[in-house]
Write a protein that holds these residues in place. Structure first.
Motif, PDB file in Angstrom:
ATOM      1  N   LEU A  44       0.855  -1.198   0.000  1.00  0.00           N
ATOM      2  CA  LEU A  44       0.000   0.000   0.000  1.00  0.00           C
ATOM      3  C   LEU A  44       0.881   1.236   0.000  1.00  0.00           C
ATOM      4  O   LEU A  44       1.743   1.396   0.874  1.00  0.00           O
ATOM      5  CB  LEU A  44      -0.872  -0.034   1.267  1.00  0.00           C
ATOM      6  CG  LEU A  44      -1.637   1.236   1.637  1.00  0.00           C
ATOM      7  CD1 LEU A  44      -2.694   1.570   0.584  1.00  0.00           C
ATOM      8  CD2 LEU A  44      -2.320   1.059   3.011  1.00  0.00           C
ATOM      9  N   TYR A  45       0.678   2.088  -0.999  1.00  0.00           N
ATOM     10  CA  TYR A  45       1.393   3.366  -1.029  1.00  0.00           C
ATOM     11  C   TYR A  45       0.372   4.483  -0.919  1.00  0.00           C
ATOM     12  O   TYR A  45      -0.578   4.542  -1.687  1.00  0.00           O
ATOM     13  CB  TYR A  45       2.178   3.532  -2.341  1.00  0.00           C
ATOM     14  CG  TYR A  45       3.011   4.796  -2.356  1.00  0.00           C
ATOM     15  CD1 TYR A  45       4.220   4.853  -1.679  1.00  0.00           C
ATOM     16  CD2 TYR A  45       2.573   5.942  -3.016  1.00  0.00           C
ATOM     17  CE1 TYR A  45       4.976   6.019  -1.671  1.00  0.00           C
ATOM     18  CE2 TYR A  45       3.326   7.111  -3.011  1.00  0.00           C
ATOM     19  CZ  TYR A  45       4.524   7.136  -2.336  1.00  0.00           C
ATOM     20  OH  TYR A  45       5.279   8.285  -2.319  1.00  0.00           O
ATOM     21  N   VAL A  46       0.586   5.361   0.053  1.00  0.00           N
ATOM     22  CA  VAL A  46      -0.310   6.506   0.217  1.00  0.00           C
ATOM     23  C   VAL A  46       0.527   7.774   0.105  1.00  0.00           C
ATOM     24  O   VAL A  46       1.551   7.924   0.787  1.00  0.00           O
ATOM     25  CB  VAL A  46      -1.043   6.457   1.580  1.00  0.00           C
ATOM     26  CG1 VAL A  46      -1.986   7.653   1.702  1.00  0.00           C
ATOM     27  CG2 VAL A  46      -1.839   5.164   1.716  1.00  0.00           C
ATOM     28  N   CYS A  47       0.111   8.669  -0.789  1.00  0.00           N
ATOM     29  CA  CYS A  47       0.844   9.920  -0.976  1.00  0.00           C
ATOM     30  C   CYS A  47       0.788  10.744   0.305  1.00  0.00           C
ATOM     31  O   CYS A  47      -0.287  10.952   0.874  1.00  0.00           O
ATOM     32  CB  CYS A  47       0.243  10.703  -2.134  1.00  0.00           C
ATOM     33  SG  CYS A  47       0.615   9.910  -3.706  1.00  0.00           S
ATOM     34  N   GLY A  48       1.947  11.205   0.720  1.00  0.00           N
ATOM     35  CA  GLY A  48       2.036  11.921   1.984  1.00  0.00           C
ATOM     36  C   GLY A  48       1.772  13.402   1.834  1.00  0.00           C
ATOM     37  O   GLY A  48       1.444  13.900   0.759  1.00  0.00           O
ATOM     38  N   GLU A  84       4.782   5.573   2.763  1.00  0.00           N
ATOM     39  CA  GLU A  84       4.237   6.929   2.610  1.00  0.00           C
ATOM     40  C   GLU A  84       5.411   7.886   2.449  1.00  0.00           C
ATOM     41  O   GLU A  84       6.453   7.708   3.081  1.00  0.00           O
ATOM     42  CB  GLU A  84       3.421   7.265   3.868  1.00  0.00           C
ATOM     43  CG  GLU A  84       2.701   8.587   3.828  1.00  0.00           C
ATOM     44  CD  GLU A  84       1.806   8.765   5.065  1.00  0.00           C
ATOM     45  OE1 GLU A  84       1.111   7.796   5.469  1.00  0.00           O
ATOM     46  OE2 GLU A  84       1.821   9.858   5.637  1.00  0.00           O
ATOM     47  N   ASN A  85       5.217   8.903   1.613  1.00  0.00           N
ATOM     48  CA  ASN A  85       6.302   9.868   1.415  1.00  0.00           C
ATOM     49  C   ASN A  85       5.984  11.173   2.142  1.00  0.00           C
ATOM     50  O   ASN A  85       4.884  11.369   2.659  1.00  0.00           O
ATOM     51  CB  ASN A  85       6.502  10.150  -0.077  1.00  0.00           C
ATOM     52  CG  ASN A  85       5.385  11.013  -0.625  1.00  0.00           C
ATOM     53  OD1 ASN A  85       4.212  10.676  -0.468  1.00  0.00           O
ATOM     54  ND2 ASN A  85       5.721  12.119  -1.232  1.00  0.00           N
ATOM     55  N   ILE A  86       6.947  12.044   2.161  1.00  0.00           N
ATOM     56  CA  ILE A  86       6.759  13.429   2.612  1.00  0.00           C
ATOM     57  C   ILE A  86       7.241  14.284   1.440  1.00  0.00           C
ATOM     58  O   ILE A  86       8.411  14.205   1.063  1.00  0.00           O
ATOM     59  CB  ILE A  86       7.607  13.721   3.862  1.00  0.00           C
ATOM     60  CG1 ILE A  86       7.290  12.717   4.976  1.00  0.00           C
ATOM     61  CG2 ILE A  86       7.392  15.167   4.342  1.00  0.00           C
ATOM     62  CD1 ILE A  86       8.402  12.597   6.000  1.00  0.00           C
ATOM     63  N   GLU A 243       8.620  11.681  -8.029  1.00  0.00           N
ATOM     64  CA  GLU A 243       9.048  11.426  -6.645  1.00  0.00           C
ATOM     65  C   GLU A 243       8.307  10.211  -6.086  1.00  0.00           C
ATOM     66  O   GLU A 243       8.914   9.275  -5.550  1.00  0.00           O
ATOM     67  CB  GLU A 243       8.765  12.659  -5.770  1.00  0.00           C
ATOM     68  CG  GLU A 243       9.510  13.902  -6.212  1.00  0.00           C
ATOM     69  CD  GLU A 243       9.137  15.170  -5.424  1.00  0.00           C
ATOM     70  OE1 GLU A 243       9.891  16.137  -5.524  1.00  0.00           O
ATOM     71  OE2 GLU A 243       8.107  15.202  -4.729  1.00  0.00           O
ATOM     72  N   CYS A 244       6.974  10.230  -6.236  1.00  0.00           N
ATOM     73  CA  CYS A 244       6.184   9.130  -5.674  1.00  0.00           C
ATOM     74  C   CYS A 244       6.420   7.825  -6.433  1.00  0.00           C
ATOM     75  O   CYS A 244       6.454   6.755  -5.829  1.00  0.00           O
ATOM     76  CB  CYS A 244       4.704   9.496  -5.668  1.00  0.00           C
ATOM     77  SG  CYS A 244       4.296  10.589  -4.284  1.00  0.00           S
ATOM     78  N   SER A 245       6.574   7.915  -7.764  1.00  0.00           N
ATOM     79  CA  SER A 245       6.808   6.682  -8.549  1.00  0.00           C
ATOM     80  C   SER A 245       8.031   5.949  -8.014  1.00  0.00           C
ATOM     81  O   SER A 245       8.017   4.726  -7.842  1.00  0.00           O
ATOM     82  CB  SER A 245       7.071   7.027 -10.021  1.00  0.00           C
ATOM     83  OG  SER A 245       6.120   7.927 -10.508  1.00  0.00           O
ATOM     84  N   PRO A 273      -3.471  15.567 -12.004  1.00  0.00           N
ATOM     85  CA  PRO A 273      -2.465  14.796 -12.738  1.00  0.00           C
ATOM     86  C   PRO A 273      -1.616  13.856 -11.874  1.00  0.00           C
ATOM     87  O   PRO A 273      -0.971  12.963 -12.449  1.00  0.00           O
ATOM     88  CB  PRO A 273      -1.563  15.898 -13.319  1.00  0.00           C
ATOM     89  CG  PRO A 273      -1.684  17.047 -12.363  1.00  0.00           C
ATOM     90  CD  PRO A 273      -3.085  16.984 -11.829  1.00  0.00           C
ATOM     91  N   HIS A 274      -1.625  14.013 -10.539  1.00  0.00           N
ATOM     92  CA  HIS A 274      -0.574  13.326  -9.783  1.00  0.00           C
ATOM     93  C   HIS A 274      -0.567  11.807  -9.967  1.00  0.00           C
ATOM     94  O   HIS A 274       0.468  11.227 -10.301  1.00  0.00           O
ATOM     95  CB  HIS A 274      -0.659  13.698  -8.303  1.00  0.00           C
ATOM     96  CG  HIS A 274       0.474  13.158  -7.496  1.00  0.00           C
ATOM     97  ND1 HIS A 274       1.795  13.383  -7.839  1.00  0.00           N
ATOM     98  CD2 HIS A 274       0.508  12.375  -6.395  1.00  0.00           C
ATOM     99  CE1 HIS A 274       2.582  12.780  -6.959  1.00  0.00           C
ATOM    100  NE2 HIS A 274       1.824  12.151  -6.082  1.00  0.00           N
ATOM    101  N   HIS A 275      -1.698  11.154  -9.738  1.00  0.00           N
ATOM    102  CA  HIS A 275      -1.664   9.686  -9.822  1.00  0.00           C
ATOM    103  C   HIS A 275      -1.540   9.180 -11.249  1.00  0.00           C
ATOM    104  O   HIS A 275      -0.890   8.159 -11.514  1.00  0.00           O
ATOM    105  CB  HIS A 275      -2.872   9.088  -9.111  1.00  0.00           C
ATOM    106  CG  HIS A 275      -2.719   9.141  -7.617  1.00  0.00           C
ATOM    107  ND1 HIS A 275      -3.666   8.702  -6.741  1.00  0.00           N
ATOM    108  CD2 HIS A 275      -1.690   9.598  -6.857  1.00  0.00           C
ATOM    109  CE1 HIS A 275      -3.236   8.882  -5.493  1.00  0.00           C
ATOM    110  NE2 HIS A 275      -2.043   9.424  -5.541  1.00  0.00           N
TER     111      HIS A 275
HETATM  112 ZN    ZN Z   1       2.239  10.988  -4.484  1.00  0.00          ZN
END
Ligand code: ZN
Length: 430
Positions: A44-48, A84-86, A243-245, A273-275
């Motif tokens: 599970l990846y959730v954008c921070g 999760e990222n920051i 970054e998230c990819s 556009p992000h996802h």
């Molecule tokens: Zn993201």
């Protein structure tokens, strides 16, 4: 890639009894589909957050939605790996730091600290990998160099920097990989164009091959942070989507076939556009689909408008807690709304959550004191599992617990289920 500390772990009681497979909405299919984690491991990846307006109730609603998903998957028997990222290297944060004349690192650090303590207060299960973009710069730089080398990216001349910027070539990605623009958002061409501008895109920049091509790498400018991250690309900093990819695929276990990760999640404003762009980057880097499910939480309004720092209508979790509100009441007030709905925050919702929490705790004390040998799995406990597995139906779960709390002899096993599935501790130390 380095990780930073997240926040203390929440104990989730393992639930004995029948496991219920999780049905979850997926934006690509535009329907609710079963989550089938390969080998029982759900990634599970959730954008921070972008650490400059932590943590308002819109954030809380997003992270509570995916915390509920985490709990649903656990009860289904899956092992959950959560990253999760920051987003600490991005224009909105840098602009805020400059406007307020503070160092961007200090702003990011203080807001990330606040976010951590809010997440802990709300009893959100901490990610296994919590990654600042600034700690993933070299991996992101390598990915950008690879995209450039593979013909998925191109340089665009600059007028205010010594080097060129680098953009993703969406048409090349669509021609050579499974990625298709609009597949996640289902936006019309007009909607794609409008949302691209709304979220910082630059459709009219001279030298771009397609107006919607996203920025991959921004060459160094005066007074902006920059890194010499990889051979073949200039000193600079990454664009938002790549970054998230890179953080998602670099931290989570990836499946050997099919989509790389199980679920990509975030707030609905990240749909496009992000996802879409993050998925395009992953497709170009790996030739594969990014995620099996793309799932989004609805947005929270306050005083008639979307909650946002620029409108000045933020309701902060830390402020509610400082005013003496039980964080578990805040949690319940948010979970009273289905995660996919967009809704408006009213103070009365918090009052209702406080009285509900009190009723539930009184019932829990009665149940624990009665010390009746519990059935292996009582009816309300089974119903809770069914409801959470039904696209995270927290409003139905709350009704089930309301009815339980009204019973003359409430079943004691529900206390543990409320902790495991709704994340609310009803008795101290249970
Ligand atoms: Zn993201």
């Amino acid at each position: 890639m380095q990780f930073v500390n997240s926040w203390p772990r929440v104990q989730v009681p393992p639930l004995a009894g029948e496991r219920v497979p999780v049905m979850l909405y997926d934006a690509v299919a535009d329907s609710v589909r079963e989550v089938a984690p390969p080998d029982g491991i759900a990634s599970l990846y959730v954008c921070g957050i972008t650490p400059y307006d932590a943590t308002h109730l819109g954030h809380a609603a997003t992270y509570l939605a995916f915390d509920t998903l985490n709990r649903a998957l656990r009860q289904s028997g899956a092992e959950v790996r959560f990253a999760e990222n920051i987003t600490d290297v991005d224009d909105p944060l840098l602009e805020r730091a400059e406007r307020d004349r503070v160092d961007w690192q200090q702003l990011a650090q203080s807001q990330t600290d606040l976010f951590r303590s809010d997440m802990e207060q709300l009893r959100i299960i901490a990610p296994d990998s919590f990654v600042r973009v600034q700690d993933a710069i070299f991996e992101i730089g390598q990915a950008v160099a690879q995209l450039l080398g593979d013909g998925f990216a191109y340089s665009v001349p600059t007028t205010d920097a010594a080097d060129d910027d680098i953009y993703l070539d969406l048409q090349a990605v669509q021609a050579r990989t499974p990625y298709e623009i609009g597949a996640i958002s289902h936006f019309s061409p007009e909607e794609l164009a409008a949302a691209f501008v709304e979220f910082g895109g630059d459709p009219n920049r001279p030298g771009k091959r397609c107006p919607l091509d996203p920025l991959l790498w921004r060459a160094a400018r005066v007074n902006e942070p920059s890194w010499k991250a990889a051979d073949g690309i200039p000193q600079g900093r990454p664009g938002w989507h790549v970054e998230c990819s890179v953080i998602a695929t670099g931290t989570l276990p990836v499946a050997t076939q099919g989509a790389l990760i199980t679920i990509q999640g975030g707030g609905r404003d990240l749909l496009y556009p992000h996802h879409e762009m993050s998925a395009a980057h992953v497709s170009a880097l790996t030739g594969r689909e990014f995620a099996g499910h793309f799932t989004h939480a609805g947005l929270v309004a306050y005083q008639g408008e979307k909650m946002s720092k620029s409108l000045g209508n933020l309701v902060l979790v830390s402020k509610l807690v400082a005013e003496g509100h039980d964080p578990m009441a805040v949690r319940l007030a948010v979970l009273a709304h289905h995660y996919r709905s967009s809704w408006e925050w009213f103070t009365a919702d918090l009052d209702a959550a406080h009285s509900r929490l009190t009723r539930w705790r009184v019932a829990a004390h009665r149940a624990a004191a009665a010390d009746v040998a519990a059935a292996a799995q009582s009816t309300p406990r089974r119903q809770l599992r069914t409801a959470i597995a039904n696209d995270l139906d927290t409003p139905a779960m709350i009704e089930i617990v309301d009815a339980w709390a009204e019973q003359a002899h409430p079943q004691a096993d529900v206390i543990e289920a409320v902790d495991a599935l709704l994340g609310v501790q009803l008795l101290p130390g249970n």
